[in-house]
Scaffold this motif. Structure first.
Motif: not given
Length: 125
Positions: A99-101, A103-108, A123-125
């Motif tokens: 999920x975008x949120x 991904x942006x806050x934790x994974x990214x 890593x392919x997003x």
């Protein structure tokens, strides 16, 4: 053109029978898939697919290339695995779909550090 990538895309298109489905599966847009197929056909100087509005059907050349290309891709994967086994380091591609949120806050933010630690992993997003 990345030849091996184009061959992989061609195989997936034949397997799924559709440019859009192959694109979704490979996480690329249908236009890019189509461009790779056209480039591959130009390189080989042979039509690989008969296209209609509803489906794609491999030509005789396409079926011969499909069978041979599978062996090539399998051999490349085996060679990569053999080298990875020798180095003892993990390698390969990780495809992420979160999920975008999250991904942006934790994974990214964690991806660059992870890639620095594991240089053999893409890593392919």
């Amino acid at each position: 053109m990345d030849y091996l990538n184009a061959v992989t895309v061609f195989r997936r298109v034949v397997e799924l029978g559709n440019l859009s489905a192959a694109g979704r599966d490979l996480r690329m847009d249908a236009a890019r898939v189509s461009t790779l197929i056209v480039s591959l056909e130009a390189t080989l100087q042979a039509r690989l697919l008969n296209r209609s509005t509803r489906r794609l059907i491999p030509t005789e050349h396409g079926m011969v290339f499909y069978a041979a290309a599978g062996k090539i891709i399998d051999n490349v994967a085996a060679a990569e695995a053999a080298v990875a086994d020798m180095s003892g380091q993990p390698s390969g591609t990780i495809r992420l779909s979160v999920p975008q949120g999250l991904g942006r806050r934790i994974i990214g933010p964690a991806i660059p550090k992870f890639c620095d630690r594991h240089t053999g992993i893409h890593v392919q997003r």
